[in-house]
Motif scaffolding. Structure first.
Motif, PDB file in Angstrom:
ATOM      1  N   ASN A 252      -5.945   6.234   6.814  1.00 13.92           N
ATOM      2  CA  ASN A 252      -5.067   7.375   7.049  1.00 13.92           C
ATOM      3  C   ASN A 252      -3.732   7.104   6.366  1.00 13.92           C
ATOM      4  O   ASN A 252      -3.195   6.014   6.452  1.00 13.92           O
ATOM      5  N   GLY A 253      -3.233   8.087   5.663  1.00 20.63           N
ATOM      6  CA  GLY A 253      -2.002   7.889   4.919  1.00 20.63           C
ATOM      7  C   GLY A 253      -2.282   7.349   3.523  1.00 20.63           C
ATOM      8  O   GLY A 253      -3.421   7.056   3.158  1.00 20.63           O
ATOM      9  N   ASP A 254      -1.231   7.203   2.742  1.00 24.30           N
ATOM     10  CA  ASP A 254      -1.332   6.739   1.360  1.00 24.30           C
ATOM     11  C   ASP A 254      -1.079   5.233   1.322  1.00 24.30           C
ATOM     12  O   ASP A 254       0.025   4.773   1.653  1.00 24.30           O
ATOM     13  N   PRO A 255      -2.069   4.418   0.916  1.00 23.38           N
ATOM     14  CA  PRO A 255      -1.889   2.963   0.946  1.00 23.38           C
ATOM     15  C   PRO A 255      -1.151   2.389  -0.264  1.00 23.38           C
ATOM     16  O   PRO A 255      -0.902   1.182  -0.303  1.00 23.38           O
ATOM     17  N   LYS A 256      -0.782   3.194  -1.237  1.00 21.22           N
ATOM     18  CA  LYS A 256      -0.246   2.667  -2.496  1.00 21.22           C
ATOM     19  C   LYS A 256       0.981   1.789  -2.292  1.00 21.22           C
ATOM     20  O   LYS A 256       1.146   0.756  -2.951  1.00 21.22           O
ATOM     21  N   GLU A 257       1.871   2.190  -1.386  1.00 23.35           N
ATOM     22  CA  GLU A 257       3.099   1.425  -1.188  1.00 23.35           C
ATOM     23  C   GLU A 257       2.894   0.184  -0.322  1.00 23.35           C
ATOM     24  O   GLU A 257       3.841  -0.560  -0.083  1.00 23.35           O
ATOM     25  N   ARG A 258       1.677  -0.034   0.120  1.00 20.50           N
ATOM     26  CA  ARG A 258       1.387  -1.182   0.984  1.00 20.50           C
ATOM     27  C   ARG A 258       1.137  -2.463   0.202  1.00 20.50           C
ATOM     28  O   ARG A 258       0.940  -3.517   0.800  1.00 20.50           O
ATOM     29  N   PHE A 259       1.132  -2.364  -1.135  1.00 18.25           N
ATOM     30  CA  PHE A 259       0.782  -3.526  -1.941  1.00 18.25           C
ATOM     31  C   PHE A 259       1.872  -3.822  -2.959  1.00 18.25           C
ATOM     32  O   PHE A 259       2.515  -2.913  -3.487  1.00 18.25           O
ATOM     33  N   ASP A 260       2.066  -5.106  -3.240  1.00 18.63           N
ATOM     34  CA  ASP A 260       3.076  -5.509  -4.212  1.00 18.63           C
ATOM     35  C   ASP A 260       2.689  -5.072  -5.622  1.00 18.63           C
ATOM     36  O   ASP A 260       3.550  -4.745  -6.440  1.00 18.63           O
ATOM     37  N   ASP A 261       1.395  -5.088  -5.902  1.00 19.24           N
ATOM     38  CA  ASP A 261       0.907  -4.689  -7.212  1.00 19.24           C
ATOM     39  C   ASP A 261      -0.042  -3.506  -7.038  1.00 19.24           C
ATOM     40  O   ASP A 261      -1.125  -3.654  -6.467  1.00 19.24           O
ATOM     41  N   PRO A 262       0.311  -2.320  -7.523  1.00 15.35           N
ATOM     42  CA  PRO A 262      -0.553  -1.145  -7.372  1.00 15.35           C
ATOM     43  C   PRO A 262      -1.928  -1.329  -7.992  1.00 15.35           C
ATOM     44  O   PRO A 262      -2.877  -0.637  -7.613  1.00 15.35           O
ATOM     45  N   ALA A 263      -2.064  -2.285  -8.907  1.00 16.33           N
ATOM     46  CA  ALA A 263      -3.356  -2.530  -9.554  1.00 16.33           C
ATOM     47  C   ALA A 263      -4.396  -3.044  -8.572  1.00 16.33           C
ATOM     48  O   ALA A 263      -5.596  -3.067  -8.893  1.00 16.33           O
TER      49      ALA A 263
END
Length: 274
Positions: A252-263
């Motif tokens: 649920n929600g957008d996980p993109k900002e949860r990681f140091d590297d979007p890759a």
């Protein structure tokens, strides 16, 4: 965990002789146990600073708690003990019930008649029977007693339960390593997580829980990770897998900002529920 280079703190607070000291030691050990279970691990240095005692005192506390089977001592710290639920089933079941149901509903597009499916541990899957009831002929293999019970009674699925020890105050089977881990070729492996680190590492608190999932994943055509957004950024000591080895992430929600590297999310299908 952080190192042990900080100076010793206030040796005079270490006295544990006498009734008053014993009470303080007992209360401190309960607080240590709570801290370790909350974070999955804690270092001697962190605990010494928190409770304003010396490293020797913390080490004695950890030895006592390990002897009682409540945690595991490691080099420079302690980990949550295998076989002890981080939170009881009822406590975890009550958190985010509506969100967990929506996550499970998103699984429906991947279900096909006659599929062979591994379902991991966690209360996220408690409502799985509601979806499976619409998909006949499925075989479910699981160490999750709640899933096994509900699917056996409320669907026509064939249910296989891995054998082992039932975790205290929980519905989880901590499985014993045997040939059953290689019995099936799974169309889907549906797993949860206690924590997902910012580098994309999927983690759990209990090493006995991790071993089965690690054995299952290579025998699965597709791996689906279902995780409530609160699991991102948490810490747990035992590595299950990497997001690079997962095919689908349902959250649920957008996980993109949860990681140091979007890759980290590259090549991974993300189903992000609003």
């Amino acid at each position: 965990m952080s190192g042990e280079h900080a100076p010793r703190l206030h040796p005079q607070t270490d006295a544990e002789a006498g009734a008053g000291g014993n009470i303080r030691a007992g209360e401190r050990r309960q607080a240590i146990l709570k801290a370790v279970r909350a974070n999955g691990a804690a270092s001697v240095a962190e605990l010494a600073a928190r409770f304003d005692v010396t490293y020797q005192t913390i080490r004695r506390d950890l030895r006592t708690l390990e002897t009682e089977g409540l945690l595991q001592k490691g080099f420079g710290g302690a980990f949550a003990s295998p076989g002890v639920a981080h939170h009881t089933h009822d406590e975890r079941h009550a958190v985010g019930v509506a969100v967990k149901r929506r996550l499970v509903l998103a699984l429906e597009e991947f279900l096909t008649p006659g599929a062979t499916i591994f379902v991991g541990l966690g209360t996220t899957f408690d409502s799985l029977h509601e979806v499976l009831a619409r998909h006949p002929g499925v075989l479910i293999a699981t160490p999750n007693l709640e899933v096994a019970h509900s699917c056996a009674l409320k669907t026509d699925a064939t249910v296989y339960v891995y054998g082992g020890y039932v975790r205290n105050k929980d519905s989880s089977v901590l499985t014993v390593a045997d040939e059953s881990r290689h019995r099936f070729k799974f169309d889907l492996a549906v797993i949860g997580a206690s924590a997902i680190d910012r580098d994309g590492v999927v983690q759990e608190f209990d090493p006995m829980e991790v071993e089965l999932v690690r054995a299952i994943l290579p025998h699965s055509r597709q791996v689906i990770l279902m995780a409530h957004d609160e699991k991102f950024g948490r810490r747990a000591p035992h590595v299950v897998t990497q997001l690079a080895d997962v095919d689908v992430l349902i959250t649920n929600g957008d996980p993109k900002e949860r990681f140091d590297d979007p890759a980290v999310l590259a090549g991974l299908r993300v189903i992000a529920l609003d």
